[in-house]
Design an enzyme around this catalytic site. Structure first.
Site: not given
Ligand code: AMP
Length: 185
Positions: A16, A91, A134, A145
């Site tokens: 993404k 999400r 990360r 996740r």
């Molecule tokens: P990502 O970079 O999109 O994989 O997001 C990394 C982490 O940020 C996720 O595993 C969640 O802990 C948090 N996170 C990101 N976007 C959201 C969202 N829309 N709602 C809740 N937590 C989020």
């Protein structure tokens, strides 16, 4: 031409972030990544950042209210006016509901939803190989996740129903980029 308002959804490791950034650059729209915004909050070392860090490190979702507030503020900025691509939001169904309200409050066009589909074994392989350092990319957190994705985020696809355009997310960055381009026309 109308606004290009997009959601790019999919499980962790589907690509993404990479595809959203390519699309945002090519189409001149704002990339809105809640994961990036939250990582910035963590890096700032604020109290909020410290609380967010614990949740993210567990592979769980940060509270809907916080994320919704971040997105509302971000969508209201001038650079999101000609279009945007949301990456990692919504999400949950609550977030999808809130997004509908925000867009109607702002008088914006409805969103188009693209979903990147990748088999789970490939997702795990990609995440463990991506080496971005990360904190949530270790094997145990990745399992968590993926579980959170299945339980909380997959229902968002049903929320948008027939409007979701599914895109094969296997293959190279370039192959996926071309498929997305075709889907958008
Ligand atoms: P990502 O970079 O999109 O994989 O997001 C990394 C982490 O940020 C996720 O595993 C969640 O802990 C948090 N996170 C990101 N976007 C959201 C969202 N829309 N709602 C809740 N937590 C989020």
């Amino acid at each position: 031409m109308g606004e290009l308002n997009l959601i790019l959804t999919g499980p962790p490791g589907a690509g993404k972030g990479t595809q959203a950034s390519l699309l945002a650059e090519r189409r001149g729209i704002a990339q809105i990544s809640t994961g990036e915004m939250l990582r910035e909050a963590v890096d700032s070392g604020s109290d909020l950042g410290r609380r967010v860090e614990v949740v993210m490190a567990r592979g769980e979702l940060v509270g809907d209210e916080l994320v919704i507030d971040l997105v509302r503020e971000r969508l209201g900025r001038a650079d999101a006016r000609s279009g945007f691509i949301l990456d990692g939001f919504p999400r949950t169904e609550q977030q999808a509901d809130a997004l509908d309200r925000i867009l109607s409050e702002l008088g914006r066009d409805p969103v188009r939803v693209l979903a990147l589909c990748v088999p789970e074994a490939e997702l795990i392989r990609r995440i463990l190989a991506r080496g971005e350092g990360r904190a949530d990319d270790d094997a145990r957190t990745v399992q968590k996740r993926l579980e959170v994705y299945r339980i909380s985020t997959e229902p968002v696809l049903a929320y948008y129903g027939g409007a979701v355009v599914r895109i094969d997310g296997a293959g190279s960055v370039e192959e996926i980029r071309l498929r997305i381009g075709q889907a958008l026309g």
